[in-house]
Write a protein that holds these residues in place. Sequence first.
Motif, PDB file in Angstrom:
ATOM      1  N   THR A 123      13.723 -48.798  14.104  1.00 41.13           N
ATOM      2  CA  THR A 123      13.058 -49.686  15.059  1.00 41.13           C
ATOM      3  C   THR A 123      14.046 -50.407  15.968  1.00 41.13           C
ATOM      4  O   THR A 123      13.639 -51.003  16.962  1.00 41.13           O
ATOM      5  N   LEU A 124      15.338 -50.369  15.646  1.00 38.96           N
ATOM      6  CA  LEU A 124      16.337 -51.082  16.451  1.00 38.96           C
ATOM      7  C   LEU A 124      16.769 -50.215  17.631  1.00 38.96           C
ATOM      8  O   LEU A 124      17.027 -49.019  17.473  1.00 38.96           O
ATOM      9  N   PRO A 125      16.870 -50.795  18.821  1.00 41.38           N
ATOM     10  CA  PRO A 125      17.342 -50.028  19.981  1.00 41.38           C
ATOM     11  C   PRO A 125      18.813 -49.657  19.825  1.00 41.38           C
ATOM     12  O   PRO A 125      19.593 -50.378  19.209  1.00 41.38           O
ATOM     13  N   THR A 126      19.181 -48.529  20.412  1.00 41.89           N
ATOM     14  CA  THR A 126      20.553 -48.025  20.265  1.00 41.89           C
ATOM     15  C   THR A 126      21.425 -48.312  21.485  1.00 41.89           C
ATOM     16  O   THR A 126      22.558 -47.830  21.546  1.00 41.89           O
ATOM     17  N   ASP A 127      20.928 -49.083  22.456  1.00 38.15           N
ATOM     18  CA  ASP A 127      21.684 -49.328  23.682  1.00 38.15           C
ATOM     19  C   ASP A 127      23.026 -49.998  23.404  1.00 38.15           C
ATOM     20  O   ASP A 127      24.073 -49.578  23.913  1.00 38.15           O
ATOM     21  N   MET A 128      23.000 -51.053  22.579  1.00 35.02           N
ATOM     22  CA  MET A 128      24.236 -51.777  22.283  1.00 35.02           C
ATOM     23  C   MET A 128      25.208 -50.910  21.493  1.00 35.02           C
ATOM     24  O   MET A 128      26.427 -51.000  21.683  1.00 35.02           O
ATOM     25  N   GLU A 129      24.679 -50.069  20.615  1.00 32.72           N
ATOM     26  CA  GLU A 129      25.541 -49.184  19.846  1.00 32.72           C
ATOM     27  C   GLU A 129      26.246 -48.181  20.759  1.00 32.72           C
ATOM     28  O   GLU A 129      27.448 -47.914  20.606  1.00 32.72           O
ATOM     29  N   GLU A 130      25.499 -47.632  21.713  1.00 31.44           N
ATOM     30  CA  GLU A 130      26.093 -46.674  22.643  1.00 31.44           C
ATOM     31  C   GLU A 130      27.136 -47.339  23.530  1.00 31.44           C
ATOM     32  O   GLU A 130      28.192 -46.744  23.815  1.00 31.44           O
ATOM     33  N   ALA A 131      26.865 -48.584  23.946  1.00 37.24           N
ATOM     34  CA  ALA A 131      27.846 -49.312  24.767  1.00 37.24           C
ATOM     35  C   ALA A 131      29.110 -49.589  23.973  1.00 37.24           C
ATOM     36  O   ALA A 131      30.225 -49.462  24.499  1.00 37.24           O
ATOM     37  N   ALA A 132      28.953 -49.961  22.705  1.00 32.61           N
ATOM     38  CA  ALA A 132      30.122 -50.218  21.858  1.00 32.61           C
ATOM     39  C   ALA A 132      30.913 -48.944  21.608  1.00 32.61           C
ATOM     40  O   ALA A 132      32.149 -48.957  21.573  1.00 32.61           O
ATOM     41  N   ARG A 133      30.214 -47.827  21.469  1.00 35.12           N
ATOM     42  CA  ARG A 133      30.902 -46.551  21.250  1.00 35.12           C
ATOM     43  C   ARG A 133      31.712 -46.151  22.488  1.00 35.12           C
ATOM     44  O   ARG A 133      32.819 -45.614  22.374  1.00 35.12           O
ATOM     45  N   ILE A 134      31.163 -46.433  23.681  1.00 39.27           N
ATOM     46  CA  ILE A 134      31.899 -46.148  24.923  1.00 39.27           C
ATOM     47  C   ILE A 134      33.167 -46.990  25.007  1.00 39.27           C
ATOM     48  O   ILE A 134      34.205 -46.549  25.488  1.00 39.27           O
ATOM     49  N   ASP A 135      33.068 -48.240  24.483  1.00 37.94           N
ATOM     50  CA  ASP A 135      34.236 -49.139  24.493  1.00 37.94           C
ATOM     51  C   ASP A 135      35.257 -48.792  23.433  1.00 37.94           C
ATOM     52  O   ASP A 135      36.294 -49.463  23.318  1.00 37.94           O
ATOM     53  N   GLY A 136      34.985 -47.776  22.626  1.00 36.63           N
ATOM     54  CA  GLY A 136      35.952 -47.310  21.635  1.00 36.63           C
ATOM     55  C   GLY A 136      35.697 -47.753  20.216  1.00 36.63           C
ATOM     56  O   GLY A 136      36.544 -47.543  19.336  1.00 36.63           O
ATOM     57  N   ALA A 137      34.545 -48.378  19.951  1.00 33.16           N
ATOM     58  CA  ALA A 137      34.241 -48.830  18.593  1.00 33.16           C
ATOM     59  C   ALA A 137      33.904 -47.634  17.706  1.00 33.16           C
ATOM     60  O   ALA A 137      33.258 -46.676  18.146  1.00 33.16           O
TER      61      ALA A 137
END
Length: 277
Positions: free
Chosen positions: A165-179
């Motif tokens: 149920t949680l959106p993945t937008d923040m996860e994808e942004a963090a992955r782009i930043d190298g997380a």
Amino acid sequence: MRKSRREIVLKTVIAWIIALIWILPLMGVVMTAIRPFSEVLDGWWSLKPFTATLSNFTGALNHRTAPLYRGMINSLLIALPSTVIPLMLATLAGFGISRYGFPFRKTFILTVVLTLALPQQMIAIPIFKIMSTLGLVDTYFGLILLHTAWGIPWITFFMRNYFKTLPTDMEEAARIDGAGDLGIFFRIVLPNAFPAIASASALQFTWVWSDFFLALILIYSPDKLLATQRIPLMRGVYHVDWGLLSAASLMVMIVPILIYVLLQRYYVKGMVGWTIK
């Protein structure tokens, strides 16, 4: 308009009747616990005379053969690790299942769901044989291991559904930043999953704290008995002090109730984990 009001009144009356049916047994236990045994011989609803006392509670806590205070400490030693360990492992597993694909993923999820329907009584003998072979009978570690194994499947399923149920937008942004995966999980996903974690921890703690069957299989030493195992031992052979038993039951019951009271703010929000997606 009148029909709508009648329906509201009817539903309210039915709700009050159901609530009264549910609360009457609890009232009986409370009234029996806070009064001397001689006053409840004719029924707990008889209020003449009425003498409030805490003697039943002190008697249960310091019982000669099965002191409840020792049992509650033992139950706490079991319930805390049996809640924290499966919650940590299952939360990671639930996140991985909800975000990543792997071979036989659906089969694995189906297996997890099927284990939720497995009765404890069905595997009591195999559990005892396995624990006996490992030398874990009559040990707290064996009981904690058993509760952990029992808790991981349903918590995994619960957390997996919540993570969906949680959106993945923040996860994808963090992955782009190298997380990395663990960084995303601990810094982004975990803080947003606190309602589900609170719900799962409250349920798991309650089930472990209230367990009697698994403890009965594995724990035998008198000094190691849990709170739920000590209450039946307070019943005498020729005399049953119902006030003592009622007070002991209330004290064991109050611990999970306090957990729910403390976590009620997050409990309902996290119950979305029971939905199937």
